[in-house]
Design an enzyme around this catalytic site. Structure first.
Site, PDB file in Angstrom:
ATOM      1  N   ASN A   1       0.867  -1.181   0.000  1.00  9.78           N
ATOM      2  CA  ASN A   1       0.000   0.000   0.000  1.00  9.78           C
ATOM      3  C   ASN A   1       0.905   1.232   0.000  1.00  9.78           C
ATOM      4  O   ASN A   1       1.492   1.574   1.017  1.00  9.78           O
ATOM      5  CB  ASN A   1      -0.893  -0.027   1.253  1.00  9.78           C
ATOM      6  CG  ASN A   1      -1.707   1.252   1.388  1.00  9.78           C
ATOM      7  OD1 ASN A   1      -1.766   2.079   0.476  1.00  9.78           O
ATOM      8  ND2 ASN A   1      -2.347   1.422   2.540  1.00  9.78           N
ATOM      9  N   TRP A   2       1.001   1.848  -1.162  1.00  8.30           N
ATOM     10  CA  TRP A   2       1.941   2.976  -1.298  1.00  8.30           C
ATOM     11  C   TRP A   2       1.410   4.263  -0.682  1.00  8.30           C
ATOM     12  O   TRP A   2       2.116   5.261  -0.622  1.00  8.30           O
ATOM     13  CB  TRP A   2       2.274   3.219  -2.777  1.00  8.30           C
ATOM     14  CG  TRP A   2       2.937   2.068  -3.452  1.00  8.30           C
ATOM     15  CD1 TRP A   2       3.299   0.860  -2.895  1.00  8.30           C
ATOM     16  CD2 TRP A   2       3.329   1.987  -4.832  1.00  8.30           C
ATOM     17  NE1 TRP A   2       3.879   0.048  -3.844  1.00  8.30           N
ATOM     18  CE2 TRP A   2       3.909   0.717  -5.037  1.00  8.30           C
ATOM     19  CE3 TRP A   2       3.235   2.868  -5.910  1.00  8.30           C
ATOM     20  CZ2 TRP A   2       4.405   0.309  -6.287  1.00  8.30           C
ATOM     21  CZ3 TRP A   2       3.715   2.471  -7.153  1.00  8.30           C
ATOM     22  CH2 TRP A   2       4.294   1.206  -7.318  1.00  8.30           C
TER      23      TRP A   2
ATOM     24  N   GLU B   1      -6.547   4.852   7.997  1.00  7.30           N
ATOM     25  CA  GLU B   1      -6.330   6.260   7.653  1.00  7.30           C
ATOM     26  C   GLU B   1      -7.585   6.850   7.006  1.00  7.30           C
ATOM     27  O   GLU B   1      -7.912   8.018   7.228  1.00  7.30           O
ATOM     28  CB  GLU B   1      -5.096   6.386   6.741  1.00  7.30           C
ATOM     29  CG  GLU B   1      -3.815   6.193   7.543  1.00  7.30           C
ATOM     30  CD  GLU B   1      -2.650   5.605   6.771  1.00  7.30           C
ATOM     31  OE1 GLU B   1      -2.642   5.654   5.532  1.00  7.30           O
ATOM     32  OE2 GLU B   1      -1.737   5.080   7.441  1.00  7.30           O
TER      33      GLU B   1
ATOM     34  N   SER C   1       4.053  -1.873  10.260  1.00  6.91           N
ATOM     35  CA  SER C   1       5.513  -1.949  10.388  1.00  6.91           C
ATOM     36  C   SER C   1       6.086  -3.327  10.045  1.00  6.91           C
ATOM     37  O   SER C   1       7.009  -3.804  10.704  1.00  6.91           O
ATOM     38  CB  SER C   1       5.958  -1.490  11.783  1.00  6.91           C
ATOM     39  OG  SER C   1       5.554  -0.150  12.020  1.00  6.91           O
TER      40      SER C   1
HETATM   41  P1  13P Z   1       3.431   0.572   7.608  1.00  8.38           P
HETATM   42  O1  13P Z   1       3.928  -0.716   7.011  1.00  8.38           O
HETATM   43  O2  13P Z   1       4.149   1.783   7.091  1.00  8.38           O
HETATM   44  O3  13P Z   1       3.353   0.505   9.100  1.00  8.38           O
HETATM   45  O4  13P Z   1       1.908   0.765   7.090  1.00  8.38           O
HETATM   46  C1  13P Z   1       1.013  -0.257   7.266  1.00  8.38           C
HETATM   47  C2  13P Z   1      -0.224   0.081   6.519  1.00  8.38           C
HETATM   48  O5  13P Z   1      -0.977   0.947   6.909  1.00  8.38           O
HETATM   49  C3  13P Z   1      -0.480  -0.650   5.272  1.00  8.38           C
HETATM   50  O6  13P Z   1      -1.784  -0.428   4.829  1.00  8.38           O
END
Ligand code: 13P
Length: 260
Positions: free
Chosen positions: A13-14, A105, A221
């Protein structure tokens, strides 16, 4: 007969990163690094911003790359007066395979509700694409012991009114909000426990067969260094990767979890 094993799905997911030139370059690098053995073992999807989708589609199709195109979001209506929104019908026309719905988000920053996520899930399925339905708790909810309640409620709401066969083909991503972009990962045991809860909710609403087939990703993460342990958990079938999906070598390192 033993049920078919679930194929792992590693999705990048960019978010709002990489313009269409950068997107083309990243997909080409990724393809250069990944080999047949990786593609035999793992399904891979990339979810660029909307403005990159057509460019990335062209690269994937021109070279027949075994990388699935994904989107990060869509509206639930096919068309209409929804300024700024993107129709699931338009995504299907670009041969998008997976669409993320209900990312934290979108929920936290843009007010997406459980009901909207459910409508989107149905629209994505109606256009022959696969939703990646996100769920996850805040740190406060975790500390209050409310993780299972929050996640179960989100999953039940997202799946409401979707038939068992459709449920069996979709993807659910458990992403604890406190682990997203923070460098903090849920321990493999904690992530496994919540993913097992998610699977039990699917069993409740759509039956044992759907629960056995549905793929559950962990996100938050994920890096090459923790991927092997996370992916080794019985109820974790893949990863939804943010930051580490922006660099080809880092993302490929996660896909290579299959080498142990
Ligand atoms: P991170 O891998 O940067 O923690 O993001 C996770 C994420 O929200 C993927 O949709």
């Amino acid at each position: 007969m033993a049920p078919a094993p679930r194929r792992p799905l590693i999705s990048g997911n960019w978010k709002m990163h990489h313009n269409h030139f950068e997107a083309i370059s990243l997909v080409q690098k990724l393809q250069y690094i990944l080999n047949d053995e990786d593609h035999d073992a793992v399904d891979v999807s990339v979810h660029p911003p909307f403005t990159d989708l057509r460019s990335v589609q062209t690269v994937i199709e021109a070279d027949d790359l075994p990388i699935a195109l994904g989107a990060q979001h869509c509206h639930w209506e096919d068309k209409g007066a929804f300024t700024g929104e993107v129709s699931p019908a338009f995504l299907a026309k670009l041969n998008v395979t997976y669409v993320i719905a209900g990312h934290s988000e979108r929920r936290e920053l843009f007010g997406e509700t459980d009901d909207m996520v459910n409508r989107k899930a149905k629209a994505i399925l109606a256009h022959g694409m696969t939703p990646i339905l996100c769920c996850g708790e805040t740190l406060e909810e975790r500390e209050a012991g409310a993780t299972d309640q929050k996640v179960s409620g989100q999953v039940r709401a997202a799946l409401d009114g979707i038939d068992a066969e459709a449920v069996s083909g979709l993807v659910i991503a458990y992403e604890p909000i406190w682990a997203i972009g923070t460098g903090r990962t849920a321990s493999a045991d904690d992530a496994q426990a919540v993913c097992a809860t998610v699977r039990s909710v699917v069993a409740e609403v759509a039956g044992a067969d759907a629960a056995q087939s549905v793929r559950i990703q962990y996100g938050g993460s994920v890096k090459a260094a923790n991927a092997v342990e996370l992916m080794g958990q019985p109820d974790i079938d893949g990863a939804l990767v943010g930051g580490a999906s922006l660099v080809a070598e880092d993302f490929a390192g996660i896909v290579r979890f299959h080498q142990g």
